[in-house]
Design an enzyme around this catalytic site. Structure first.
Site, PDB file in Angstrom:
ATOM      1  N   GLY A  81     -15.713  14.081  61.582  1.00  0.00           N
ATOM      2  CA  GLY A  81     -16.035  13.288  62.764  1.00  0.00           C
ATOM      3  C   GLY A  81     -17.513  13.253  63.073  1.00  0.00           C
ATOM      4  CG  ASN A 108     -15.259   5.892  68.577  1.00  0.00           C
ATOM      5  OD1 ASN A 108     -14.100   6.119  68.895  1.00  0.00           O
ATOM      6  ND2 ASN A 108     -16.235   5.727  69.454  1.00  0.00           N
ATOM      7  CG  PHE A 109     -11.519  10.155  64.798  1.00  0.00           C
ATOM      8  CD1 PHE A 109     -12.614  10.990  64.635  1.00  0.00           C
ATOM      9  CD2 PHE A 109     -10.748   9.843  63.684  1.00  0.00           C
ATOM     10  CE1 PHE A 109     -12.929  11.498  63.377  1.00  0.00           C
ATOM     11  CE2 PHE A 109     -11.065  10.347  62.425  1.00  0.00           C
ATOM     12  CZ  PHE A 109     -12.159  11.178  62.282  1.00  0.00           C
ATOM     13  CG  HIS A 140     -23.147   8.330  73.428  1.00  0.00           C
ATOM     14  ND1 HIS A 140     -23.529   7.139  72.862  1.00  0.00           N
ATOM     15  CD2 HIS A 140     -21.870   8.550  73.032  1.00  0.00           C
ATOM     16  CE1 HIS A 140     -22.537   6.671  72.124  1.00  0.00           C
ATOM     17  NE2 HIS A 140     -21.523   7.498  72.215  1.00  0.00           N
ATOM     18  CE  LYS A 144     -24.315   9.770  69.684  1.00  0.00           C
ATOM     19  NZ  LYS A 144     -23.536  10.635  68.764  1.00  0.00           N
ATOM     20  N   GLY A 150     -23.162   6.700  65.872  1.00  0.00           N
ATOM     21  CA  GLY A 150     -22.456   6.242  64.688  1.00  0.00           C
ATOM     22  C   GLY A 150     -21.559   5.057  64.998  1.00  0.00           C
TER      23      GLY A 150
HETATM   24  N1  LIG Z   1     -15.980  10.552  65.332  1.00  0.00           N
HETATM   25  C1  LIG Z   1     -15.815  10.626  66.649  1.00  0.00           C
HETATM   26  O1  LIG Z   1     -14.843  10.079  67.234  1.00  0.00           O
HETATM   27  C2  LIG Z   1     -16.794  11.465  67.442  1.00  0.00           C
HETATM   28  C3  LIG Z   1     -16.562  11.745  68.801  1.00  0.00           C
HETATM   29  C4  LIG Z   1     -17.446  12.620  69.451  1.00  0.00           C
HETATM   30  C5  LIG Z   1     -18.523  13.177  68.768  1.00  0.00           C
HETATM   31  N2  LIG Z   1     -18.717  12.841  67.455  1.00  0.00           N
HETATM   32  C6  LIG Z   1     -19.795  13.441  66.667  1.00  0.00           C
HETATM   33  O2  LIG Z   1     -19.408  14.779  66.393  1.00  0.00           O
HETATM   34  C7  LIG Z   1     -20.574  15.601  66.287  1.00  0.00           C
HETATM   35  C8  LIG Z   1     -20.404  16.803  67.204  1.00  0.00           C
HETATM   36  O3  LIG Z   1     -20.320  16.364  68.522  1.00  0.00           O
HETATM   37  P1  LIG Z   1     -20.185  17.482  69.692  1.00  0.00           P
HETATM   38  O4  LIG Z   1     -20.331  16.758  70.993  1.00  0.00           O
HETATM   39  O5  LIG Z   1     -18.977  18.309  69.448  1.00  0.00           O
HETATM   40  O6  LIG Z   1     -21.500  18.351  69.430  1.00  0.00           O
HETATM   41  P2  LIG Z   1     -21.799  19.841  69.911  1.00  0.00           P
HETATM   42  O7  LIG Z   1     -23.273  20.010  69.719  1.00  0.00           O
HETATM   43  O8  LIG Z   1     -21.179  20.077  71.240  1.00  0.00           O
HETATM   44  O9  LIG Z   1     -20.998  20.751  68.871  1.00  0.00           O
HETATM   45  C9  LIG Z   1     -21.411  20.905  67.536  1.00  0.00           C
HETATM   46  C10 LIG Z   1     -20.970  22.297  67.112  1.00  0.00           C
HETATM   47  O10 LIG Z   1     -21.175  22.443  65.710  1.00  0.00           O
HETATM   48  C11 LIG Z   1     -21.707  23.731  65.470  1.00  0.00           C
HETATM   49  N3  LIG Z   1     -22.362  23.752  64.164  1.00  0.00           N
HETATM   50  C12 LIG Z   1     -23.622  23.369  63.846  1.00  0.00           C
HETATM   51  N4  LIG Z   1     -23.832  23.532  62.522  1.00  0.00           N
HETATM   52  C13 LIG Z   1     -22.684  24.026  62.006  1.00  0.00           C
HETATM   53  C14 LIG Z   1     -22.261  24.402  60.700  1.00  0.00           C
HETATM   54  N5  LIG Z   1     -23.094  24.329  59.648  1.00  0.00           N
HETATM   55  N6  LIG Z   1     -20.986  24.846  60.522  1.00  0.00           N
HETATM   56  C15 LIG Z   1     -20.147  24.960  61.583  1.00  0.00           C
HETATM   57  N7  LIG Z   1     -20.486  24.617  62.851  1.00  0.00           N
HETATM   58  C16 LIG Z   1     -21.748  24.153  63.039  1.00  0.00           C
HETATM   59  C17 LIG Z   1     -22.623  23.991  66.638  1.00  0.00           C
HETATM   60  O11 LIG Z   1     -22.889  25.372  66.789  1.00  0.00           O
HETATM   61  C18 LIG Z   1     -21.789  23.428  67.783  1.00  0.00           C
HETATM   62  O12 LIG Z   1     -20.905  24.401  68.314  1.00  0.00           O
HETATM   63  C19 LIG Z   1     -21.758  14.694  66.588  1.00  0.00           C
HETATM   64  O13 LIG Z   1     -22.288  14.209  65.362  1.00  0.00           O
HETATM   65  C20 LIG Z   1     -21.129  13.521  67.344  1.00  0.00           C
HETATM   66  O14 LIG Z   1     -21.837  12.303  67.173  1.00  0.00           O
HETATM   67  C21 LIG Z   1     -17.895  11.993  66.791  1.00  0.00           C
HETATM   68  O1  LIG Z   2     -20.481  12.397  72.018  1.00  0.00           O
HETATM   69  C1  LIG Z   2     -20.887  11.965  70.928  1.00  0.00           C
HETATM   70  O2  LIG Z   2     -21.870  12.440  70.281  1.00  0.00           O
HETATM   71  C2  LIG Z   2     -20.189  10.799  70.312  1.00  0.00           C
HETATM   72  N1  LIG Z   2     -20.539  10.459  69.088  1.00  0.00           N
HETATM   73  C3  LIG Z   2     -19.897   9.454  68.305  1.00  0.00           C
HETATM   74  C4  LIG Z   2     -20.925   8.428  67.858  1.00  0.00           C
HETATM   75  O3  LIG Z   2     -22.059   8.870  67.494  1.00  0.00           O
HETATM   76  O4  LIG Z   2     -20.584   7.239  67.820  1.00  0.00           O
HETATM   77  C5  LIG Z   2     -18.679   8.855  68.994  1.00  0.00           C
HETATM   78  C6  LIG Z   2     -18.839   8.711  70.443  1.00  0.00           C
HETATM   79  C7  LIG Z   2     -19.174  10.046  71.087  1.00  0.00           C
END
Ligand SMILES: NC(=O)c1ccc[n+]([C@@H]2O[C@H](COP(=O)([O-])OP(=O)(O)OC[C@H]3O[C@@H](n4cnc5c(N)ncnc54)[C@H](O)[C@@H]3O)[C@@H](O)[C@H]2O)c1
Ligand SMILES: O=C(O)C1=N[C@H](C(=O)O)CCC1
Length: 241
Positions: A81, A108-109, A140, A144, A150
């Site tokens: 993700g 984005n899921f 956001h 972030k 993404g």
């Molecule tokens: N695909 C989706 O639907 C979606 C939704 C939300 C967030 N995201 C993405 O997910 C990512 C994380 O978002 P978040 O809000 O949870 O961030 P966050 O910063 O709250 O959490 C990230 C976590 O990863 C840990 N981390 C860092 N490096 C690591 C490693 N090598 N191995 C294991 N853990 C590690 C950090 O210590 C932290 O606890 C971002 O890239 C964000 O854009 C995607």
């Molecule tokens: O909270 C975040 O970081 C999010 N990241 C994803 C993105 O980069 O599009 C999905 C939305 C939330």
């Protein structure tokens, strides 16, 4: 969104930040066993993945590819993700095929954004030659790390796939916003706006758990996206009718 049929997988969570903690809480509510919770201080190995049927990775742009490769080496399918690493996707795809592994990624899921991607491409097809100028605003929370999001990059790719031009993206970072994306098509006398607002990051967690269950259900080795998960649900629905 209903999870696909199949056994309930044992899940390993890689990254225990906002998303990892949200997924862990939702998994507990849904009776999905979380057998490992790994953060930056943990190495991702067959041992630390603790017999998981699938891993779910939400970390940071510089960590995602290495974590995915570690899951491949451990023979554990992985749902990624994390955003901000797509430049490495071609090489990672080669690694997945070489390992005979399974990887699913999505910027984005949420079901809503994945529907928006199709609508954005369709809108671009109609509006591109009608004098509409497009712009995308993504908003956001202030924590972030990557910009543009993404999701915004995926929406811009969808517009281009619909024959539209490159879409300028404005990234706004404010407060605690889980994720809002507004795609504006503006013409001299009218405007069309497509907006997705995530009210709670549980929407992402729900989609990631559905994707993990789908991926763990013995898919052919390869690289998949959330579009594949949603399409198989529709096919399944069609097959049932
Ligand atoms: N695909 C989706 O639907 C979606 C939704 C939300 C967030 N995201 C993405 O997910 C990512 C994380 O978002 P978040 O809000 O949870 O961030 P966050 O910063 O709250 O959490 C990230 C976590 O990863 C840990 N981390 C860092 N490096 C690591 C490693 N090598 N191995 C294991 N853990 C590690 C950090 O210590 C932290 O606890 C971002 O890239 C964000 O854009 C995607
Ligand atoms: O909270 C975040 O970081 C999010 N990241 C994803 C993105 O980069 O599009 C999905 C939305 C939330």
């Amino acid at each position: 969104m209903t999870a696909p049929a199949g056994d309930v997988p044992r899940v390993a969570l890689i990254g225990m930040g906002r998303m990892g903690r949200t997924i862990a809480a939702l998994a507990a509510e849904r009776g999905i066993p979380v057998v490992a919770t790994l953060d930056h201080e943990h190495a991702v190995t067959a041992e630390s993945l603790a017999g998981a049927d699938v891993a779910i990775e939400f970390t940071e742009p510089g960590a995602a590819v290495g974590n995915a490769r570690a899951c491949l080496a451990a023979g554990v399918p992985v749902v990624v993700g994390t955003t901000g690493w797509l430049d490495a996707l071609p090489r990672l795809t080669d690694d997945v095929h070489a390992a005979g592994g399974r990887l699913l990624w999505a910027a984005n899921f949420s079901v809503g954004v994945n529907a928006m991607l199709a609508v954005a491409a369709a809108a671009a097809r109609v509006l591109r030659d009608a004098g509409f100028d497009a712009h995308l605003v993504e908003t956001h929370h202030t924590a972030k790390k990557d910009a543009p999001s993404g999701t915004a990059l995926a929406i811009a790719r969808a517009v281009r796939a619909g024959g539209g031009d490159e879409v300028p993206i404005t990234a706004v970072r404010v407060g605690h916003v889980p994720g809002t994306h507004a795609l504006v098509f503006d013409a001299p006398f009218e405007q069309v706006t497509l907006t997705h607002e995530a009210r709670d990051r549980r929407v992402f967690a729900e989609g990631a758990l559905v994707a993990a269950r789908w991926l763990a259900a013995g898919r052919t080795p390869g690289v998949y996206t959330m579009q594949d998960v949603l399409a198989s649900g529709r096919e399944g629905a069609e097959a049932r009718t």
